[in-house]
Scaffold this active site. Structure first.
Site, PDB file in Angstrom:
ATOM      1  N   ASP A 172     -79.160  26.566-185.755  1.00 57.39           N
ATOM      2  CA  ASP A 172     -78.658  27.196-186.704  1.00 57.39           C
ATOM      3  C   ASP A 172     -77.561  27.950-187.858  1.00 57.39           C
ATOM      4  OD1 ASP A 172     -75.022  26.955-187.488  1.00 57.39           O
ATOM      5  OD2 ASP A 172     -74.658  25.228-186.353  1.00 57.39           O
ATOM      6  N   HIS A 203     -76.363  28.070-183.462  1.00 59.23           N
ATOM      7  CA  HIS A 203     -74.795  27.749-183.302  1.00 59.23           C
ATOM      8  C   HIS A 203     -73.518  28.530-182.241  1.00 59.23           C
ATOM      9  CE1 HIS A 203     -71.792  26.725-186.331  1.00 59.23           C
ATOM     10  NE2 HIS A 203     -70.818  27.659-185.331  1.00 59.23           N
TER      11      HIS A 203
END
Length: 412
Positions: A172, A203
Protein backbone atom coordinates in the site's frame (compact mmCIF):
# COMPACT_ATOMS: atom_id res chain seq x y z
CA UNK A 1 -28.78 -1.81 -6.70
CA UNK A 2 -31.04 -3.62 -4.27
CA UNK A 3 -31.38 -0.84 -1.70
CA UNK A 4 -32.82 2.64 -1.45
CA UNK A 5 -31.98 6.02 0.06
CA UNK A 6 -33.19 7.56 3.31
CA UNK A 7 -32.59 10.96 4.89
CA UNK A 8 -30.74 11.46 8.17
CA UNK A 9 -30.79 14.59 10.33
CA UNK A 10 -27.31 16.06 10.68
CA UNK A 11 -25.92 17.34 13.96
CA UNK A 12 -26.19 21.12 14.04
CA UNK A 13 -28.86 21.22 11.34
CA UNK A 14 -29.30 20.03 7.79
CA UNK A 15 -29.89 16.60 6.35
CA UNK A 16 -27.91 14.10 4.32
CA UNK A 17 -28.75 10.95 2.38
CA UNK A 18 -27.69 7.43 3.26
CA UNK A 19 -27.94 4.32 1.13
CA UNK A 20 -29.99 1.66 2.93
CA UNK A 21 -29.65 -2.07 2.21
CA UNK A 22 -31.79 -4.56 4.14
CA UNK A 23 -31.75 -8.36 4.38
CA UNK A 24 -34.36 -9.84 2.09
CA UNK A 25 -36.98 -12.00 3.74
CA UNK A 26 -35.71 -11.13 7.20
CA UNK A 27 -37.80 -12.06 10.21
CA UNK A 28 -37.57 -9.88 13.27
CA UNK A 29 -34.76 -7.48 14.01
CA UNK A 30 -31.29 -7.62 12.50
CA UNK A 31 -28.00 -6.08 13.64
CA UNK A 32 -26.80 -2.99 11.80
CA UNK A 33 -23.65 -1.83 10.04
CA UNK A 34 -22.70 1.73 9.16
CA UNK A 35 -20.61 1.60 5.98
CA UNK A 36 -18.13 4.46 5.61
CA UNK A 37 -17.31 5.45 2.04
CA UNK A 38 -14.08 5.72 0.11
CA UNK A 39 -13.13 9.04 -1.49
CA UNK A 40 -15.41 8.39 -4.49
CA UNK A 41 -18.69 8.98 -2.67
CA UNK A 42 -21.60 6.57 -2.43
CA UNK A 43 -20.72 4.94 -5.72
CA UNK A 44 -21.49 1.56 -7.27
CA UNK A 45 -18.82 -0.21 -5.20
CA UNK A 46 -20.15 1.18 -1.91
CA UNK A 47 -23.69 0.17 -2.83
CA UNK A 48 -22.47 -3.27 -3.89
CA UNK A 49 -20.72 -3.69 -0.53
CA UNK A 50 -23.83 -2.57 1.35
CA UNK A 51 -25.95 -5.09 -0.59
CA UNK A 52 -23.35 -7.78 0.11
CA UNK A 53 -23.55 -7.25 3.87
CA UNK A 54 -27.35 -7.10 3.70
CA UNK A 55 -27.18 -10.58 2.16
CA UNK A 56 -25.07 -11.56 5.17
CA UNK A 57 -27.97 -10.55 7.43
CA UNK A 58 -27.33 -6.90 8.33
CA UNK A 59 -29.26 -3.68 7.99
CA UNK A 60 -26.67 -1.44 6.32
CA UNK A 61 -26.55 2.35 6.12
CA UNK A 62 -23.90 4.07 3.98
CA UNK A 63 -24.02 7.82 4.73
CA UNK A 64 -23.08 10.48 2.17
CA UNK A 65 -20.17 11.97 4.11
CA UNK A 66 -19.24 14.52 1.42
CA UNK A 67 -22.68 16.15 1.54
CA UNK A 68 -21.42 19.41 3.02
CA UNK A 69 -19.10 19.87 0.03
CA UNK A 70 -21.40 18.40 -2.61
CA UNK A 71 -24.41 16.15 -1.99
CA UNK A 72 -24.72 12.92 -3.95
CA UNK A 73 -21.10 12.38 -5.02
CA UNK A 74 -20.99 9.16 -7.04
CA UNK A 75 -17.79 8.62 -9.03
CA UNK A 76 -15.93 5.93 -10.91
CA UNK A 77 -12.17 5.53 -11.28
CA UNK A 78 -11.15 7.41 -14.41
CA UNK A 79 -8.08 9.71 -14.11
CA UNK A 80 -10.36 12.74 -14.02
CA UNK A 81 -12.53 11.21 -11.31
CA UNK A 82 -9.48 10.25 -9.27
CA UNK A 83 -8.31 13.87 -9.37
CA UNK A 84 -11.73 15.11 -8.33
CA UNK A 85 -11.94 12.52 -5.55
CA UNK A 86 -8.61 13.63 -4.09
CA UNK A 87 -9.93 17.17 -4.10
CA UNK A 88 -12.82 16.09 -1.90
CA UNK A 89 -10.44 14.11 0.30
CA UNK A 90 -8.20 17.11 0.88
CA UNK A 91 -11.13 19.32 1.86
CA UNK A 92 -12.91 16.73 3.97
CA UNK A 93 -13.35 17.60 7.67
CA UNK A 94 -12.70 14.28 9.42
CA UNK A 95 -14.02 15.42 12.79
CA UNK A 96 -17.26 16.62 11.25
CA UNK A 97 -17.44 13.40 9.28
CA UNK A 98 -17.28 11.36 12.49
CA UNK A 99 -20.20 13.38 13.83
CA UNK A 100 -22.18 12.44 10.72
CA UNK A 101 -21.24 8.81 11.33
CA UNK A 102 -22.46 9.21 14.92
CA UNK A 103 -25.78 10.53 13.61
CA UNK A 104 -25.99 7.55 11.24
CA UNK A 105 -25.36 5.11 14.11
CA UNK A 106 -28.14 6.82 16.08
CA UNK A 107 -30.53 6.66 13.10
CA UNK A 108 -29.72 3.00 12.51
CA UNK A 109 -30.29 2.03 16.13
CA UNK A 110 -33.64 3.85 16.06
CA UNK A 111 -34.93 1.79 13.15
CA UNK A 112 -37.65 -0.72 13.96
CA UNK A 113 -35.82 -3.43 11.99
CA UNK A 114 -32.51 -2.97 13.84
CA UNK A 115 -31.68 -5.02 16.91
CA UNK A 116 -29.77 -2.11 18.45
CA UNK A 117 -26.40 -3.75 17.92
CA UNK A 118 -24.39 -1.71 15.42
CA UNK A 119 -20.94 -2.09 13.90
CA UNK A 120 -18.98 0.16 11.58
CA UNK A 121 -17.13 -0.83 8.41
CA UNK A 122 -15.02 1.27 6.06
CA UNK A 123 -12.48 1.19 3.24
CA UNK A 124 -9.66 3.65 2.46
CA UNK A 125 -10.87 6.96 3.92
CA UNK A 126 -13.64 4.89 5.45
CA UNK A 127 -11.05 2.61 7.03
CA UNK A 128 -9.69 5.51 9.06
CA UNK A 129 -13.23 6.65 9.86
CA UNK A 130 -14.06 3.15 11.13
CA UNK A 131 -11.02 3.29 13.42
CA UNK A 132 -11.94 6.76 14.71
CA UNK A 133 -15.57 5.74 15.14
CA UNK A 134 -14.44 2.84 17.34
CA UNK A 135 -12.51 5.37 19.43
CA UNK A 136 -15.14 8.12 19.61
CA UNK A 137 -18.60 6.61 19.10
CA UNK A 138 -20.52 3.96 21.00
CA UNK A 139 -20.43 1.10 18.51
CA UNK A 140 -20.25 -2.64 19.13
CA UNK A 141 -17.61 -3.60 16.55
CA UNK A 142 -15.42 -1.96 13.92
CA UNK A 143 -13.66 -3.14 10.76
CA UNK A 144 -11.32 -0.98 8.69
CA UNK A 145 -9.73 -1.84 5.36
CA UNK A 146 -6.42 -0.14 4.42
CA UNK A 147 -7.25 3.00 6.39
CA UNK A 148 -5.24 6.03 5.34
CA UNK A 149 -3.78 8.14 8.17
CA UNK A 150 -4.46 5.90 11.17
CA UNK A 151 -0.84 6.28 12.26
CA UNK A 152 -1.50 9.98 12.92
CA UNK A 153 -4.35 9.16 15.32
CA UNK A 154 -2.83 6.41 17.45
CA UNK A 155 -3.27 8.51 20.59
CA UNK A 156 -7.00 7.77 20.30
CA UNK A 157 -6.51 4.00 20.40
CA UNK A 158 -6.78 4.03 24.19
CA UNK A 159 -10.48 4.84 23.80
CA UNK A 160 -11.27 1.76 21.72
CA UNK A 161 -13.24 -0.75 23.76
CA UNK A 162 -15.12 -2.69 21.08
CA UNK A 163 -13.75 -5.61 19.00
CA UNK A 164 -11.89 -4.09 16.07
CA UNK A 165 -10.25 -5.56 12.96
CA UNK A 166 -7.86 -3.59 10.76
CA UNK A 167 -6.79 -4.94 7.36
CA UNK A 168 -3.65 -3.70 5.58
CA UNK A 169 -2.05 -4.23 2.18
CA UNK A 170 1.66 -5.03 2.12
CA UNK A 171 2.31 -2.87 -0.95
CA UNK A 172 0.00 0.00 0.00
CA UNK A 173 1.55 3.29 -1.14
CA UNK A 174 -0.89 5.25 1.03
CA UNK A 175 -0.07 3.29 4.20
CA UNK A 176 3.53 2.22 3.73
CA UNK A 177 5.81 0.08 5.85
CA UNK A 178 6.72 2.88 8.25
CA UNK A 179 3.10 3.81 8.92
CA UNK A 180 2.06 0.19 9.26
CA UNK A 181 4.93 -0.53 11.65
CA UNK A 182 3.79 2.35 13.85
CA UNK A 183 0.25 1.02 13.90
CA UNK A 184 1.39 -2.52 14.74
CA UNK A 185 3.71 -1.30 17.49
CA UNK A 186 0.91 0.67 19.11
CA UNK A 187 -1.91 -1.86 18.72
CA UNK A 188 -0.49 -5.39 18.45
CA UNK A 189 -0.82 -6.13 22.18
CA UNK A 190 -4.42 -4.95 22.43
CA UNK A 191 -6.57 -8.10 22.84
CA UNK A 192 -9.67 -6.44 21.37
CA UNK A 193 -7.85 -5.35 18.20
CA UNK A 194 -6.89 -7.72 15.37
CA UNK A 195 -4.35 -6.64 12.74
CA UNK A 196 -3.87 -8.40 9.42
CA UNK A 197 -1.51 -7.61 6.55
CA UNK A 198 -2.06 -9.27 3.16
CA UNK A 199 1.18 -10.05 1.31
CA UNK A 200 1.78 -9.00 -2.27
CA UNK A 201 -1.33 -6.82 -2.62
CA UNK A 202 -1.86 -3.09 -3.00
CA UNK A 203 -4.27 -0.52 -1.63
CA UNK A 204 -7.94 -1.28 -2.40
CA UNK A 205 -7.36 -5.03 -2.78
CA UNK A 206 -11.00 -5.63 -1.80
CA UNK A 207 -12.50 -3.21 -4.33
CA UNK A 208 -14.07 -5.51 -6.91
CA UNK A 209 -14.22 -2.72 -9.49
CA UNK A 210 -10.60 -1.62 -9.10
CA UNK A 211 -7.30 -2.48 -10.77
CA UNK A 212 -5.82 -3.79 -7.50
CA UNK A 213 -8.60 -6.23 -6.67
CA UNK A 214 -7.17 -9.48 -5.31
CA UNK A 215 -9.80 -12.16 -4.83
CA UNK A 216 -7.91 -14.50 -2.44
CA UNK A 217 -7.02 -11.65 -0.06
CA UNK A 218 -10.50 -10.20 -0.32
CA UNK A 219 -12.10 -13.54 0.56
CA UNK A 220 -9.81 -14.03 3.55
CA UNK A 221 -10.39 -10.49 4.80
CA UNK A 222 -14.15 -10.81 4.45
CA UNK A 223 -14.19 -14.02 6.50
CA UNK A 224 -12.23 -12.28 9.26
CA UNK A 225 -14.56 -9.28 9.12
CA UNK A 226 -17.68 -11.42 9.28
CA UNK A 227 -16.18 -13.36 12.20
CA UNK A 228 -15.84 -10.25 14.37
CA UNK A 229 -19.28 -8.95 13.40
CA UNK A 230 -20.96 -12.32 14.04
CA UNK A 231 -19.35 -12.61 17.47
CA UNK A 232 -19.97 -9.01 18.55
CA UNK A 233 -23.37 -8.19 17.07
CA UNK A 234 -24.72 -11.34 15.37
CA UNK A 235 -26.66 -12.70 13.67
CA UNK A 236 -25.69 -16.23 14.53
CA UNK A 237 -26.79 -19.07 12.28
CA UNK A 238 -26.76 -22.83 12.66
CA UNK A 239 -24.46 -23.41 9.69
CA UNK A 240 -24.04 -27.08 10.56
CA UNK A 241 -27.78 -27.64 10.49
CA UNK A 242 -28.18 -25.65 7.27
CA UNK A 243 -25.49 -27.75 5.57
CA UNK A 244 -27.13 -30.97 6.81
CA UNK A 245 -30.44 -29.82 5.35
CA UNK A 246 -28.79 -29.11 2.00
CA UNK A 247 -27.16 -32.56 1.93
CA UNK A 248 -30.43 -34.20 2.93
CA UNK A 249 -32.15 -32.82 -0.17
CA UNK A 250 -29.16 -33.69 -2.37
CA UNK A 251 -28.75 -37.31 -1.30
CA UNK A 252 -31.92 -38.40 0.54
CA UNK A 253 -34.96 -36.73 -1.02
CA UNK A 254 -33.02 -35.94 -4.24
CA UNK A 255 -35.18 -32.86 -4.58
CA UNK A 256 -33.47 -30.25 -6.77
CA UNK A 257 -35.94 -27.45 -6.01
CA UNK A 258 -35.55 -27.97 -2.26
CA UNK A 259 -31.77 -28.12 -2.65
CA UNK A 260 -31.70 -24.79 -4.50
CA UNK A 261 -33.85 -23.15 -1.82
CA UNK A 262 -31.02 -23.69 0.68
CA UNK A 263 -28.75 -21.49 -1.48
CA UNK A 264 -28.41 -17.79 -2.34
CA UNK A 265 -29.91 -16.45 -5.56
CA UNK A 266 -26.67 -16.87 -7.51
CA UNK A 267 -24.62 -19.67 -5.94
CA UNK A 268 -21.88 -21.82 -7.39
CA UNK A 269 -20.45 -25.31 -6.89
CA UNK A 270 -16.97 -26.40 -7.98
CA UNK A 271 -15.85 -30.02 -7.77
CA UNK A 272 -12.16 -29.22 -8.00
CA UNK A 273 -10.67 -32.48 -9.42
CA UNK A 274 -13.10 -32.70 -12.35
CA UNK A 275 -14.10 -29.01 -12.65
CA UNK A 276 -17.78 -29.97 -12.61
CA UNK A 277 -20.59 -28.02 -11.02
CA UNK A 278 -22.29 -24.79 -12.00
CA UNK A 279 -22.09 -21.02 -11.61
CA UNK A 280 -25.37 -19.16 -11.12
CA UNK A 281 -28.81 -20.50 -10.27
CA UNK A 282 -29.76 -21.55 -13.80
CA UNK A 283 -26.59 -23.52 -14.58
CA UNK A 284 -26.34 -25.01 -11.10
CA UNK A 285 -29.97 -26.19 -11.15
CA UNK A 286 -29.29 -27.77 -14.56
CA UNK A 287 -26.21 -29.48 -13.15
CA UNK A 288 -28.07 -30.76 -10.09
CA UNK A 289 -31.08 -31.98 -12.07
CA UNK A 290 -29.34 -33.78 -14.90
CA UNK A 291 -25.81 -34.56 -13.71
CA UNK A 292 -25.69 -34.82 -9.90
CA UNK A 293 -28.73 -35.32 -7.68
CA UNK A 294 -30.21 -38.08 -9.81
CA UNK A 295 -26.88 -39.42 -11.04
CA UNK A 296 -25.50 -40.74 -7.74
CA UNK A 297 -25.44 -44.53 -7.23
CA UNK A 298 -28.26 -46.11 -5.26
CA UNK A 299 -25.98 -47.12 -2.36
CA UNK A 300 -24.24 -43.72 -2.03
CA UNK A 301 -23.21 -43.17 1.58
CA UNK A 302 -21.52 -40.28 3.37
CA UNK A 303 -19.58 -41.21 6.50
CA UNK A 304 -18.69 -38.09 8.53
CA UNK A 305 -15.16 -37.92 9.94
CA UNK A 306 -14.87 -34.37 11.21
CA UNK A 307 -16.58 -31.00 10.91
CA UNK A 308 -15.16 -27.54 11.50
CA UNK A 309 -17.57 -24.62 11.77
CA UNK A 310 -16.40 -21.04 11.22
CA UNK A 311 -18.19 -17.73 11.11
CA UNK A 312 -19.12 -18.05 7.44
CA UNK A 313 -18.24 -21.58 6.40
CA UNK A 314 -18.29 -25.27 7.25
CA UNK A 315 -15.42 -27.65 6.46
CA UNK A 316 -16.59 -31.25 6.29
CA UNK A 317 -14.25 -34.23 6.15
CA UNK A 318 -15.96 -37.46 5.17
CA UNK A 319 -15.77 -40.78 3.36
CA UNK A 320 -17.78 -40.90 0.14
CA UNK A 321 -18.78 -44.48 -0.57
CA UNK A 322 -20.60 -45.94 -3.56
CA UNK A 323 -20.81 -48.74 -6.08
CA UNK A 324 -20.03 -47.58 -9.61
CA UNK A 325 -23.34 -48.87 -11.00
CA UNK A 326 -24.02 -45.94 -13.31
CA UNK A 327 -22.17 -43.16 -15.10
CA UNK A 328 -21.38 -40.50 -12.49
CA UNK A 329 -21.09 -37.31 -14.52
CA UNK A 330 -19.65 -35.13 -11.77
CA UNK A 331 -16.95 -37.54 -10.53
CA UNK A 332 -16.28 -39.92 -13.43
CA UNK A 333 -17.59 -38.14 -16.52
CA UNK A 334 -17.66 -40.36 -19.61
CA UNK A 335 -16.72 -43.51 -17.67
CA UNK A 336 -19.15 -46.38 -18.12
CA UNK A 337 -20.23 -48.30 -14.98
CA UNK A 338 -17.62 -50.79 -13.77
CA UNK A 339 -19.58 -52.27 -10.85
CA UNK A 340 -16.60 -51.55 -8.57
CA UNK A 341 -17.09 -50.41 -4.97
CA UNK A 342 -15.30 -47.16 -4.05
CA UNK A 343 -14.44 -45.52 -0.73
CA UNK A 344 -12.79 -42.14 -1.06
CA UNK A 345 -11.88 -39.43 1.47
CA UNK A 346 -13.64 -36.22 0.48
CA UNK A 347 -13.49 -32.67 1.84
CA UNK A 348 -16.19 -30.03 1.35
CA UNK A 349 -15.56 -26.35 2.07
CA UNK A 350 -18.97 -24.72 2.17
CA UNK A 351 -19.29 -20.92 2.29
CA UNK A 352 -22.47 -19.19 3.47
CA UNK A 353 -23.90 -15.73 3.04
CA UNK A 354 -26.24 -15.21 5.93
CA UNK A 355 -28.31 -18.37 6.30
CA UNK A 356 -27.92 -19.52 2.68
CA UNK A 357 -25.16 -21.50 0.97
CA UNK A 358 -23.10 -19.35 -1.37
CA UNK A 359 -20.57 -21.83 -2.70
CA UNK A 360 -19.10 -25.29 -2.32
CA UNK A 361 -15.50 -26.30 -3.07
CA UNK A 362 -15.29 -30.11 -3.08
CA UNK A 363 -11.96 -31.98 -3.07
CA UNK A 364 -11.01 -35.65 -3.39
CA UNK A 365 -8.12 -37.73 -4.76
CA UNK A 366 -9.17 -38.55 -8.30
CA UNK A 367 -6.21 -40.90 -8.78
CA UNK A 368 -7.47 -43.05 -5.91
CA UNK A 369 -10.93 -43.24 -7.50
CA UNK A 370 -9.42 -44.30 -10.83
CA UNK A 371 -7.33 -46.97 -9.11
CA UNK A 372 -10.39 -48.39 -7.35
CA UNK A 373 -12.46 -48.71 -10.55
CA UNK A 374 -9.54 -50.25 -12.45
CA UNK A 375 -8.76 -47.38 -14.85
CA UNK A 376 -5.37 -46.59 -13.33
CA UNK A 377 -2.65 -49.12 -12.52
CA UNK A 378 -0.98 -47.97 -9.30
CA UNK A 379 2.14 -50.01 -10.00
CA UNK A 380 5.18 -47.73 -9.93
CA UNK A 381 2.94 -44.71 -9.30
CA UNK A 382 2.74 -42.70 -6.04
CA UNK A 383 -0.96 -43.33 -5.53
CA UNK A 384 -3.18 -45.78 -3.67
CA UNK A 385 -6.72 -47.08 -3.87
CA UNK A 386 -9.12 -47.91 -1.05
CA UNK A 387 -6.14 -47.92 1.33
CA UNK A 388 -6.47 -44.13 1.60
CA UNK A 389 -9.97 -44.50 3.09
CA UNK A 390 -8.91 -47.30 5.42
CA UNK A 391 -5.98 -45.31 6.78
CA UNK A 392 -8.22 -42.30 7.37
CA UNK A 393 -10.25 -44.48 9.73
CA UNK A 394 -7.25 -46.24 11.28
CA UNK A 395 -4.11 -44.13 11.63
CA UNK A 396 -2.20 -47.18 12.92
CA UNK A 397 -2.13 -48.74 9.49
CA UNK A 398 1.32 -48.49 7.87
CA UNK A 399 2.51 -45.10 6.68
CA UNK A 400 4.94 -44.37 3.86
CA UNK A 401 4.21 -47.56 1.93
CA UNK A 402 4.63 -45.67 -1.36
CA UNK A 403 8.05 -44.33 -0.36
CA UNK A 404 10.71 -46.70 -1.67
CA UNK A 405 13.37 -44.77 0.28
CA UNK A 406 11.53 -45.05 3.59
CA UNK A 407 13.66 -48.02 4.71
CA UNK A 408 16.84 -45.96 4.18
CA UNK A 409 16.08 -43.71 7.16
CA UNK A 410 15.51 -46.56 9.60
CA UNK A 411 17.57 -46.02 12.75
CA UNK A 412 18.80 -42.59 11.69
Amino acid sequence: MAGTYITIDAPGGGQFRAYLAEPRGKKGKAPGIVLCQEIFGINAYVRETADYYAEEGYVVLAPDLFWRMEPGVDMGYSPEEWQRAFGFFQKFDVDQGIEDVRATVKALRARADCSGKVGVLGHCLGGKLAYLTAARVDVDAAVGYYGVGIEAALDEAKNIKCPTVLHFAELDQYCGNEARDQIYAALKDRPEIELYTYPGVDHAFARTMGDHYDKPSSIMAHSRSIAVFRKAIGPRYDLSGLWDQHCYHEFATRDVAATMKTMVDEPYVNHIPTMTGGVGAKELARFYQHHFVNANPADTKLIPISRTIGADRVVDEMLFCFTHDREIDWMLPGVKPTGKYVEIPLVAIVCFRGDKLYNEHIYWDQASVLVQIGLLDPKNLPTAGAETAKKLLDEKLPSNTLMQRWAESAGK
